[in-house]
Scaffold this active site. Structure first.
Site, short mmCIF file in Angstrom:
data_model
loop_
_atom_site.label_atom_id
_atom_site.label_comp_id
_atom_site.label_asym_id
_atom_site.label_seq_id
_atom_site.Cartn_x
_atom_site.Cartn_y
_atom_site.Cartn_z
N LYS A 84 0.81 -1.22 0.00
CA LYS A 84 0.00 0.00 0.00
C LYS A 84 0.85 1.27 0.00
O LYS A 84 0.42 2.31 -0.52
CB LYS A 84 -0.95 0.01 1.20
CG LYS A 84 -2.02 -1.08 1.19
CD LYS A 84 -3.02 -0.88 0.08
CE LYS A 84 -4.18 -1.87 0.18
NZ LYS A 84 -5.16 -1.70 -0.92
N GLU A 106 -10.09 5.71 2.78
CA GLU A 106 -10.82 4.59 3.36
C GLU A 106 -9.82 3.49 3.65
O GLU A 106 -8.73 3.47 3.07
CB GLU A 106 -11.88 4.09 2.39
CG GLU A 106 -11.44 3.02 1.40
CD GLU A 106 -10.36 3.48 0.40
OE1 GLU A 106 -9.58 2.61 -0.05
OE2 GLU A 106 -10.32 4.68 0.07
N SER A 374 1.59 -9.67 -0.55
CA SER A 374 1.22 -8.25 -0.53
C SER A 374 1.40 -7.58 0.82
O SER A 374 1.51 -6.36 0.91
CB SER A 374 -0.22 -8.09 -1.00
OG SER A 374 -1.10 -8.84 -0.19
#
Length: 393
Positions: A84, A106, A374
């Site tokens: 991210k 969000e 991830s």
């Protein structure tokens, strides 16, 4: 192909209030992606702050167990613990260049919220994060981390609130404050230009992986695996291999408890086309178009839609998507922890499970595989412990 579409999917299905902000963002993105100073600054942050390039690690124990060559793309080793940070550094830097005074975002599992709060703290821009109340319960540590980083965190959607509720609240906020606020969408979802913008910032994963696997094996992989909620990490790694038809691209969706409505979040394998939060894509809905409640053991996959580019790749049959159950994901979490000493995020555990199932059916001797890890699983340990203790009762 019309602007903002991937085949039939994408578009800008939003309130007129948001159109000026989307047009401003599209122009700024088009300008700064060609700006050499912006590119140098972004690459510098990725290298010296986020920790890129991330490693491509050959999982020797897993390779021996599966009789395959298994590589892990280690996005879990980046600052904040997941992929991210790539997108958040890019978008917050872009917002700074646009002279925005406020950042909102969000978050589901909290990894995007933490990464946004981190980038906002670094660049000294006030930040507010919306997170579903249920996700805040499951990911209390990440809620606390965001507050430590200086962000305001608001729980939304009541006690069952999840990622969809968080996106809805962030969109409402943005509608009221478009002039001063940039909304850092965390995945390849939402109205144009967000799916292309996030893809651009995450494509570094695939570019690195391609160079690394060719250097290590002098061959492209037989298959690449990534979890898919909205789908940013998957698009990030898939993007560099889309033209290589011999490389299978496999996305692992949240199969949840069962295929029944409300008990999974497998938008592509169980959904159909519709409009959700600004774009035309695949989503989970009933015959009247009412969006289903969704469930996943992983808060980051707990979303009733998917990025429009994934919908396009699914219909074009360039990528394949499989539903992984909660139990399969938990088993994969334990497997990677035990075999390699690596705790994967529950989201990433879905990709590990998909890779294991693929290997069991693959007839090729010693196939070459990449699993996009991830994120790391520290955030999930308490929830996994709770689930395992419940199962033992």
């Amino acid at each position: 192909m019309p602007k903002g579409y991937f085949g039939n999917f994408g578009g800008q299905f939003v309130s007129e209030l948001l159109m000026p902000a989307l047009e401003e963002l599209e122009k700024a993105f088009a300008h700064f992606r060609r700006d050499l100073n912006f590119q140098r600054e972004f690459r510098y942050l990725l290298k010296t702050y986020a920790g890129r390039p991330s490693l491509l690690y050959k999982a020797e124990n897993l390779s021996k167990l599966w009789q395959a060559r298994v590589y892990l793309k280690r996005e879990d080793l980046l600052h904040t613990g997941s992929h991210k940070i790539n997108n958040c550094l890019g978008q917050v830097l872009l917002a700074k260049k646009m002279s925005k005074k406020r950042i909102i975002a969000e978050t589901g599992a909290g990894q995007h919220g933490v990464a946004t709060a981190t980038a906002a703290a670094l660049m000294k821009i006030p930040c507010k994060i919306y997170m579903g109340e249920e996700d805040l319960r499951r990911q209390a540590l990440n809620g606390f981390r965001m507050r430590l980083l200086g962000a305001e965190v608001e729980g939304v959607g009541g006690e069952k609130g999840t990622l969809r509720d968080a996106v809805n609240e962030a969109l409402r906020d943005w509608s009221r404050t478009v002039g001063e606020t940039h909304y850092v969408i965390g995945s390849v979802i939402g109205p144009h230009p967000f799916p292309s913008l996030v893809r651009y910032f995450q494509s570094v994963i695939g570019r690195e992986a391609r160079v690394q696997i060719l250097r290590a094996e002098r061959s492209l992989p037989d298959a690449i695996f990534a979890c898919v909620g909205g789908g940013s990490n998957a698009i990030g790694i898939f993007s560099a291999f889309l033209k290589d038809k011999q490389v299978e691209l496999i996305g692992a969706e949240a199969g949840g408890l069962s295929p029944r409505p409300g008990e999974n979040a497998a938008s592509l394998t169980l959904g159909r086309p519709g409009i959700l939060q600004g774009s035309l894509t695949y989503l989970l809905q009933d015959e009247e178009g009412i969006v289903h409640e969704v469930h996943s053991v992983s808060a980051g996959l707990d979303y009733p839609g998917v990025g429009p580019e994934h919908a396009y790749l699914y219909e074009k049959k360039r990528a394949r998507y499989v539903a992984i159950s909660d139990q399969e994901a938990l088993s994969a979490f334990a497997l990677l922890s035990r075999e390699e000493g690596i705790l994967p995020a529950l989201e990433s555990s879905h990709a590990v499970a998909a890779a294991q199932k693929w290997r069991e059916k693959c007839k090729k001797k010693n196939p070459l595989m990449i699993i996009n890890l991830s994120g790391r699983g520290d955030k999930d340990v308490a929830e996994v412990q709770r689930l395992l203790e419940e199962k033992q009762k």
